[in-house]
Design a protein around this motif. Structure first.
Motif, PDB file in Angstrom:
ATOM      1  N   GLU A   1      34.397   1.810 -44.582  1.00 14.76           N
ATOM      2  CA  GLU A   1      33.751   2.353 -45.776  1.00 14.76           C
ATOM      3  C   GLU A   1      34.548   3.487 -46.414  1.00 14.76           C
ATOM      4  OE1 GLU A   1      33.668   4.321 -43.173  1.00 14.76           O
ATOM      5  OE2 GLU A   1      31.566   4.606 -42.684  1.00 14.76           O
ATOM      6  N   GLY A   2      35.088   4.399 -45.580  1.00 16.56           N
ATOM      7  CA  GLY A   2      35.813   5.533 -46.110  1.00 16.56           C
ATOM      8  C   GLY A   2      37.080   5.133 -46.849  1.00 16.56           C
ATOM      9  N   THR A   3      37.735   4.070 -46.389  1.00 14.36           N
ATOM     10  CA  THR A   3      38.955   3.601 -47.043  1.00 14.36           C
ATOM     11  C   THR A   3      38.688   3.236 -48.494  1.00 14.36           C
ATOM     12  OG1 THR A   3      39.768   2.740 -44.939  1.00 14.36           O
ATOM     13  CG2 THR A   3      40.789   1.888 -46.930  1.00 14.36           C
ATOM     14  N   VAL A   4      37.579   2.590 -48.733  1.00 16.91           N
ATOM     15  CA  VAL A   4      37.232   2.141 -50.079  1.00 16.91           C
ATOM     16  C   VAL A   4      36.612   3.265 -50.903  1.00 16.91           C
ATOM     17  CG1 VAL A   4      35.738   0.555 -51.388  1.00 16.91           C
ATOM     18  CG2 VAL A   4      36.941  -0.247 -49.331  1.00 16.91           C
ATOM     19  N   MET A   5      35.777   4.092 -50.280  1.00 12.54           N
ATOM     20  CA  MET A   5      34.930   5.006 -51.036  1.00 12.54           C
ATOM     21  C   MET A   5      35.497   6.406 -51.224  1.00 12.54           C
ATOM     22  SD  MET A   5      31.441   3.792 -49.094  1.00 12.54           S
ATOM     23  CE  MET A   5      30.459   5.162 -49.703  1.00 12.54           C
ATOM     24  N   GLU A   6      36.186   6.937 -50.224  1.00 15.76           N
ATOM     25  CA  GLU A   6      36.531   8.354 -50.243  1.00 15.76           C
ATOM     26  C   GLU A   6      37.721   8.666 -51.145  1.00 15.76           C
ATOM     27  OE1 GLU A   6      36.984   9.809 -46.293  1.00 15.76           O
ATOM     28  OE2 GLU A   6      34.920   9.323 -45.705  1.00 15.76           O
ATOM     29  N   PRO A   7      37.701   9.836 -51.810  1.00 16.49           N
ATOM     30  CA  PRO A   7      38.791  10.229 -52.726  1.00 16.49           C
ATOM     31  C   PRO A   7      40.157  10.293 -52.056  1.00 16.49           C
ATOM     32  CG  PRO A   7      36.870  11.645 -53.012  1.00 16.49           C
ATOM     33  CD  PRO A   7      36.596  10.811 -51.800  1.00 16.49           C
TER      34      PRO A   7
END
Length: 454
Positions: free
Chosen positions: A396-402
């Motif tokens: 999730e963080g790969t796609v979502m985080e800045p």
């Protein structure tokens, strides 16, 4: 081992034969044909498929290989995605790429070499162009540079090989695969406030008020801390475990929860101990509901097999004390730190059944070129391992985080996740998704996750 001396070696041959057997459901034999081709045959047939062999390309540990593409439909074959297939290692390809012979077919592209190069992660051996966490980044990979990271390129080529097999042996039933989905959750932080020090609680509360504007969470912090002695507090914002299991069960899925069982970096590892009564109770609850418990080795273990073995033993001991039994154990490395072949050999030494680390932190997609689980291989010693690789397609963080793609939790992120999911569907593989239990701070994040499970 220098694989250029005799390609493919007996060990690589046996490993590739296993991969083909798992994919197609039949035992095939691979033999060096002596004319720059490898012969794919069957024990009871004089017919064969000759496949070009290019060991000088696919035994390299770099990302400078050429790349072109092949339009399957122009030669009467089907592409799983309906697009030209990337052909790593080839600057140009002959036409026709696949042609009939007196005894079968000849393919002028090294599908088997590509399979070895991608699945064994030969590309990553000894690399020094690493990120600040000492990880091989997507941006250094051949797949990213040539724009096929978000395609299951191995699955696409093996699907073409399956068509050739069916034409040559039409009476041979090919194994039919079905799309599936696996969800897993790295338990970096099972509680927002339950296990941290007083100073850290104050920092969290300040962040909730000043940065995240979560006033309710800050107000709850002391009560959550005091109420987490024997079980996780129901109002803890990171205690999403029952909600995650509820959703999985609604969609016929089983969640896997990977626990940290060591502390090799105080700043980046967990603030809980797996022996804590609240964590033991959580593990019992997960197991009682039919979900999986696994290992999340601590930050600085990826180059230390003995540490991974010790943490795996610690997890198994705790589970045994709680009456938790599983047929197989697996998990994922913390921060996706992974070194080839040190880390997979450590997993094997720890007696683990599978490792689901292999995605890139900076970009989602098909790091191994596949969305199918497969047997691991050590390209340095030239040996198959008693370990399965379960490729991770998206975190999730790969796609979502800045820090990485920065798509947030709205429509752009949903479209990217669904695009990857649809590509797994196209090859009838498995879409594996990592979503931390502690990354559901907003209703939008919960709704995004809910939609992905549909």
């Amino acid at each position: 081992m220098n694989t250029r001396d005799a390609w493919p070696t007996p060990a690589i041959t046996a490993w590739l034969e296993q991969i083909l057997a798992e994919r197609f459901g039949h035992a095939f034999t691979l033999q060096v044909a002596g004319n720059g081709f490898v012969r794919l045959g069957m024990a009871d047939s004089s017919q064969a498929i000759e496949i070009a062999s290019a060991p000088e390309l696919f035994t390299r540990s770099d990302s400078s290989l050429p790349c072109t593409s092949w339009e399957a439909s122009r030669e009467g074959w089907q592409s799983a995605l309906g697009k030209p297939l990337p052909a790593p290692g080839a600057a140009r390809l002959p036409s026709p790429l696949i042609e009939p012979t007196a005894t079968g077919f000849r393919m002028h592209y090294d599908i088997l070499g590509l399979t070895y190069w991608m699945l064994a992660r030969q590309e990553e051996v000894g690399r020094q162009d690493l990120d600040h966490h000492q990880r091989f980044p997507a941006t250094s990979s051949h797949a990213f540079r040539h724009d096929y990271l978000e395609r299951p390129v191995i699955d696409e080529w093996l699907q073409v090989l399956g068509q050739v097999i069916q034409q040559l042996w039409p009476a041979l039933p090919i194994r039919q695969h079905h799309f599936s989905m696996k969800v897993s959750h790295d338990v970096d932080r099972p509680s927002r406030y339950g296990f941290c020090s007083a100073a850290r609680i104050i920092r969290f509360m300040a962040g909730d008020v000043l940065k995240r504007r979560y006033f309710k969470n800050a107000w709850l912090a002391p009560w959550v801390r005091l109420g987490s002695r024997d079980t996780l507090h129901p109002a803890d914002p990171d205690n999403t475990f029952d909600w995650l299991m509820d959703l999985s069960e609604q969609h016929g899925l089983s969640s896997a929860f990977y626990f940290i069982c060591g502390r090799t970096d105080p700043q980046r590892d967990a603030d809980y101990e797996p022996e804590h009564p609240a964590i033991r109770e959580l593990m019992r609850r997960i197991h009682a509901r039919g979900h999986e418990i696994g290992l999340h080795p601590s930050f600085d273990t990826y180059q230390k097999p003995a540490a991974i073995v010790a943490e795996a033993q610690r997890l198994r001991r705790i589970c045994a004390e709680e009456g938790i039994e599983q047929a197989a154990w697996g998990g994922r490395m913390h921060y996706l730190r992974w070194e080839n072949p040190t880390t997979p050999r450590a997993w094997e030494q720890a007696g683990m059944a599978y490792d689901s680390t292999l995605s890139y932190a900076d970009r989602p997609g098909f790091r191994c070129g596949t969305c199918f689980e497969y047997p691991a291989f050590d390209p340095v010693k030239g040996q198959a391992l008693k370990l399965r690789i379960r490729p991770l397609i998206a975190m999730e963080g790969t796609v979502m985080e800045p820090t990485y793609m920065g798509l947030g939790s709205g429509e752009a992120a949903l479209n990217k996740f669904n695009e990857l999911k649809d590509r797994c569907k196209a090859v009838k593989g498995c879409f594996t998704l990592l979503w931390h239990n502690s990354l559901f701070d907003t209703q939008a994040e919960r709704e995004l996750y809910r939609q992905l499970l549909q």
